[in-house]
Design a protein around this motif. Structure first.
Motif, mmCIF file in Angstrom:
data_model
loop_
_atom_site.group_PDB
_atom_site.id
_atom_site.type_symbol
_atom_site.label_atom_id
_atom_site.label_comp_id
_atom_site.label_asym_id
_atom_site.label_seq_id
_atom_site.Cartn_x
_atom_site.Cartn_y
_atom_site.Cartn_z
ATOM 1 N N LEU A 135 -7.143 4.361 -0.763
ATOM 2 C CA LEU A 135 -5.866 4.992 -1.084
ATOM 3 C C LEU A 135 -4.764 3.938 -1.173
ATOM 4 C CD1 LEU A 135 -4.293 7.654 -1.527
ATOM 5 C CD2 LEU A 135 -3.819 7.636 0.935
ATOM 6 N N MET A 136 -4.704 3.062 -0.176
ATOM 7 C CA MET A 136 -3.706 1.997 -0.208
ATOM 8 C C MET A 136 -4.000 1.007 -1.332
ATOM 9 S SD MET A 136 -2.353 -0.430 2.846
ATOM 10 C CE MET A 136 -1.249 -1.816 2.550
ATOM 11 N N GLY A 137 -5.283 0.673 -1.491
ATOM 12 C CA GLY A 137 -5.657 -0.292 -2.526
ATOM 13 C C GLY A 137 -5.271 0.176 -3.913
ATOM 14 N N PHE A 138 -5.643 1.405 -4.260
ATOM 15 C CA PHE A 138 -5.329 1.907 -5.596
ATOM 16 C C PHE A 138 -3.851 2.265 -5.738
ATOM 17 C CE2 PHE A 138 -9.999 2.923 -5.787
ATOM 18 C CZ PHE A 138 -10.269 2.023 -6.818
ATOM 19 N N LEU A 141 -2.396 -1.103 -6.495
ATOM 20 C CA LEU A 141 -2.886 -1.528 -7.807
ATOM 21 C C LEU A 141 -2.179 -0.745 -8.916
ATOM 22 C CD1 LEU A 141 -4.842 -3.247 -9.476
ATOM 23 C CD2 LEU A 141 -6.511 -1.380 -9.275
ATOM 24 N N GLY A 142 -1.976 0.552 -8.710
ATOM 25 C CA GLY A 142 -1.244 1.343 -9.693
ATOM 26 C C GLY A 142 0.166 0.834 -9.891
ATOM 27 N N THR A 143 0.816 0.495 -8.777
ATOM 28 C CA THR A 143 2.165 -0.070 -8.864
ATOM 29 C C THR A 143 2.154 -1.383 -9.627
ATOM 30 O OG1 THR A 143 2.679 0.937 -6.723
ATOM 31 C CG2 THR A 143 4.174 -0.780 -7.505
ATOM 32 N N VAL A 144 1.137 -2.216 -9.384
ATOM 33 C CA VAL A 144 1.003 -3.495 -10.085
ATOM 34 C C VAL A 144 0.861 -3.278 -11.591
ATOM 35 C CG1 VAL A 144 -0.575 -5.437 -10.453
ATOM 36 C CG2 VAL A 144 0.071 -4.779 -8.125
ATOM 37 N N ILE A 145 0.021 -2.317 -11.974
ATOM 38 C CA ILE A 145 -0.199 -2.056 -13.403
ATOM 39 C C ILE A 145 1.098 -1.628 -14.084
ATOM 40 C CG2 ILE A 145 -1.356 -0.515 -15.041
ATOM 41 C CD1 ILE A 145 -3.764 -0.538 -13.094
ATOM 42 N N PHE A 146 1.839 -0.722 -13.440
ATOM 43 C CA PHE A 146 3.099 -0.264 -14.039
ATOM 44 C C PHE A 146 4.148 -1.374 -14.040
ATOM 45 C CE2 PHE A 146 1.372 4.001 -12.899
ATOM 46 C CZ PHE A 146 1.331 4.499 -14.194
ATOM 47 N N VAL A 235 -2.590 -8.330 -8.285
ATOM 48 C CA VAL A 235 -3.999 -8.200 -8.695
ATOM 49 C C VAL A 235 -4.893 -9.026 -7.769
ATOM 50 C CG1 VAL A 235 -5.667 -8.719 -10.509
ATOM 51 C CG2 VAL A 235 -3.467 -7.675 -11.108
ATOM 52 N N VAL A 236 -4.459 -10.237 -7.429
ATOM 53 C CA VAL A 236 -5.232 -11.096 -6.522
ATOM 54 C C VAL A 236 -5.378 -10.410 -5.163
ATOM 55 C CG1 VAL A 236 -5.262 -13.290 -5.289
ATOM 56 C CG2 VAL A 236 -4.573 -13.220 -7.695
ATOM 57 N N TRP A 237 -4.278 -9.805 -4.677
ATOM 58 C CA TRP A 237 -4.354 -9.093 -3.391
ATOM 59 C C TRP A 237 -5.409 -7.988 -3.446
ATOM 60 C CZ3 TRP A 237 -3.701 -3.855 -2.674
ATOM 61 C CH2 TRP A 237 -3.811 -3.418 -1.355
ATOM 62 N N PHE A 238 -5.439 -7.222 -4.526
ATOM 63 C CA PHE A 238 -6.379 -6.109 -4.611
ATOM 64 C C PHE A 238 -7.828 -6.591 -4.515
ATOM 65 C CE2 PHE A 238 -9.132 -3.270 -7.066
ATOM 66 C CZ PHE A 238 -8.919 -2.080 -6.383
ATOM 67 N N VAL A 239 -8.124 -7.723 -5.109
ATOM 68 C CA VAL A 239 -9.488 -8.274 -5.045
ATOM 69 C C VAL A 239 -9.863 -8.584 -3.595
ATOM 70 C CG1 VAL A 239 -10.963 -10.205 -5.720
ATOM 71 C CG2 VAL A 239 -9.400 -9.188 -7.390
ATOM 72 N N PHE A 240 -8.966 -9.257 -2.869
ATOM 73 C CA PHE A 240 -9.229 -9.567 -1.459
ATOM 74 C C PHE A 240 -9.372 -8.293 -0.632
ATOM 75 C CE2 PHE A 240 -7.316 -13.794 -2.479
ATOM 76 C CZ PHE A 240 -8.374 -14.574 -2.036
ATOM 77 N N TRP A 241 -8.480 -7.332 -0.876
ATOM 78 C CA TRP A 241 -8.497 -6.074 -0.136
ATOM 79 C C TRP A 241 -9.824 -5.337 -0.343
ATOM 80 C CZ3 TRP A 241 -5.316 -4.166 3.508
ATOM 81 C CH2 TRP A 241 -5.359 -2.814 3.793
ATOM 82 N N ALA A 242 -10.278 -5.282 -1.589
ATOM 83 C CA ALA A 242 -11.519 -4.572 -1.905
ATOM 84 C C ALA A 242 -12.730 -5.220 -1.242
ATOM 85 C CB ALA A 242 -11.718 -4.517 -3.423
ATOM 86 N N LEU A 243 -12.709 -6.540 -1.127
ATOM 87 C CA LEU A 243 -13.872 -7.265 -0.609
ATOM 88 C C LEU A 243 -13.926 -7.333 0.908
ATOM 89 C CD1 LEU A 243 -14.041 -10.296 -3.093
ATOM 90 C CD2 LEU A 243 -15.525 -8.264 -3.049
ATOM 91 N N PHE A 244 -12.770 -7.426 1.571
ATOM 92 C CA PHE A 244 -12.774 -7.793 2.985
ATOM 93 C C PHE A 244 -12.249 -6.722 3.940
ATOM 94 C CE2 PHE A 244 -12.300 -11.919 0.689
ATOM 95 C CZ PHE A 244 -13.546 -12.435 1.031
ATOM 96 N N VAL A 245 -11.789 -5.587 3.439
ATOM 97 C CA VAL A 245 -11.197 -4.567 4.310
ATOM 98 C C VAL A 245 -12.076 -3.327 4.341
ATOM 99 C CG1 VAL A 245 -9.239 -2.978 4.537
ATOM 100 C CG2 VAL A 245 -8.835 -5.393 4.058
#
Length: 493
Positions: A135-138, A141-146, A235-245
């Protein structure tokens, strides 16, 4: 209903619990290399992204407007003598500029909060039901895309940009409730102040770094790159978040067994035994929760007054263009970040080593973090044209506000860790209102931009802060409430 009759007795019973926790600290998992502190650092990075994307538009707006014809009169209306800024050569920028009037600018800058307020309570509910990680990740990420789409939206028209900012607010609205839900499963009670202040220092650093950096990006490149650069960081943060959290210690594949047992055993008596059940009536009638609501609302009135109107005050009263002096504009937030981290260390030291009851720590830190800013905010209004003293008082005011990070700001986890995300969603919904109406009221009171008018603005903010601090001191609590741990009754709430 809230069990008011038993709350005082519960707080008085906390000290023996702290003694037992103190005796068990030999079993604590090490800090270095731990998964819980890794989560703190990655969540801090996440909040850095969140606040960078929130405030960068206010800097970009300066270059987005076709107002060069006003440049020679930037300081002509200030109440104090203008402060000269060093001359800088202008670069040839190719980004578009727009003819937006002040009303349109106001809608663009404020539109974020209209989306942000919508997802506070749903964010807490969804995080508890489906897990906080994604939920936090997406959401971010949604905010980043916009954010990356912002230049395109601006070219299409102001209404498109407003829509994009509202959607950014919707995405960011779930972040704090989701993170509180995450910490409910990850933060041992006697490490909450440390872990959460590390986590949320990213919000202050996002402001501290993005303000001056956005100004430099505007100067050397153009305003569109502000959104591209910070979007890429997200975007870089999301990659780390997805892998390590992971949502909890029990679902983390790489956590040490010692740390997993330390965290889960420290929380075994605090989390609800009724999974999926939410005692809504008990929550909304809880006195300790409403104490946090009032404190959060009051604190944010002063916080958002400074965040949105400090550049205006510097320019219109002190004759100083804060946009061209990003380091100075960041000082209040840097001070707030430092005080927040230090207060977290001190708060947990008092609770663990000195066995000071949690309720006492939360109330004392809230009083300092709310009354202190009120005093120095009022004092700033009486510095006249003494620029150094005015900036000093405003910086002290914001810095002392960081102390409240270990006060009411994390009290949700003390009174109901199982429902912390929902509680944060409720309090943050009310606490978003000052961001929407506070600056509007302040600007209505300062139409002539006199020092006396600004003194009134500061007095109002200080009075609201003082009342909120006193209300929290009277009704705040520091122990888990009965409705947060007991199984649901057989006949409803």
């Amino acid at each position: 209903m809230s069990a008011y009759g038993s709350e005082v007795e519960e707080d008085e019973q906390e000290t023996p619990l702290l003694h037992r926790a103190h005796e068990d600290k030999v079993h604590r998992a090490p800090v270095c290399g731990s998964s819980r502190y890794g989560l703190a650092l990655l969540s801090s990075y996440g909040f850095f992204v969140v606040y960078s994307l929130r405030v960068n538009l206010s800097v970009a707006m300066v270059d987005m407007l076709n107002n060069t014809h006003q440049s020679s009169a930037n300081h002509s209306g200030s109440a104090c003598p203008a402060h000269a800024n060093p001359a800088r050569p202008k670069h040839n920028h190719t980004a578009s500029v727009y003819d937006w009037d002040s009303e349109t600018q106001g809608w663009i800058l404020g539109s974020f909060f209209y989306g942000y307020i919508l997802t506070q309570i749903p964010g807490g509910y969804l995080a508890g039901r489906y897990g906080p990680k994604w939920l936090m990740g997406f959401g971010i990420l949604g905010t980043v895309i916009f954010t990356l789409l912002t230049p395109v939206a601006a070219d299409l028209g102001a209404s498109y940009l407003i829509a994009v900012r509202v959607l950014e607010g919707v995405g960011e609205g779930v972040t704090f409730p989701a993170m509180y839900t995450m910490w409910a499963a990850w933060a041992p009670p006697l490490e909450r102040s440390r872990l959460l202040t590390i986590s949320y220092i990213g919000a202050q650093l996002g402001t501290v770094i993005s303000l001056p950096l956005s100004g430099e990006i505007c100067f050397y490149l153009d305003w569109t790159y502000i959104f591209y650069v910070f979007g890429a960081v997200g975007v870089v943060w999301f990659v780390f978040w997805a892998l390590f959290v992971f949502d909890s210690p029990n679902t983390h594949p790489r956590i040490s067994e010692r740390e997993r047992l330390y965290i889960t055993s420290s929380l075994k008596n605090e989390l609800s035994t009724s999974a999926g059940y939410i005692p809504w009536r008990a929550i909304v009638t809880s006195g300790p929760l409403w104490a946090i609501v009032v404190a959060h609302f009051s604190y944010n009135w002063t916080f958002y007054t400074l965040l949105t109107l400090l550049p205006t005050y510097m320019n219109d009263i002190l004759g100083f263009s804060i946009q061209q002096n990003g380091i100075l504009s960041a000082l209040p937030y840097l001070g707030c970040a430092v005080f927040a981290v230090v207060s977290g260390q001190v708060a947990d030291y008092l609770r663990e080593t000195c066995q000071v009851p949690t309720v006492t720590v939360r109330k004392c830190f809230s009083l300092v973090g709310m009354i202190g800013p009120a005093v120095f905010l009022v004092a700033a209004g009486y510095t006249g044209c003494d620029y150094v003293l005015a900036v000093t008082f405003l910086t002290i005011s914001s810095s002392l506000g960081g102390v409240s990070a270990s006060g009411f700001n994390i009290n949700h986890l003390d009174i109901a860790p199982s429902y912390a995300g929902i509680l944060l969603g409720i309090t943050n919904t009310f606490a978003t209102i000052p961001g929407m109406v506070g600056p509007v009221i302040a600007r209505a009171l300062t139409q002539n931009n006199t020092i006396e008018e600004w003194q009134t603005v500061f007095y109002i903010a200080a009075a609201i802060n003082l009342l909120g601090a006193l209300f929290y001191a009277a009704f705040g609590r520091g122990t888990v409430q009965p409705w947060a741990v007991h199984a649901p009754p057989s006949h409803g709430d």
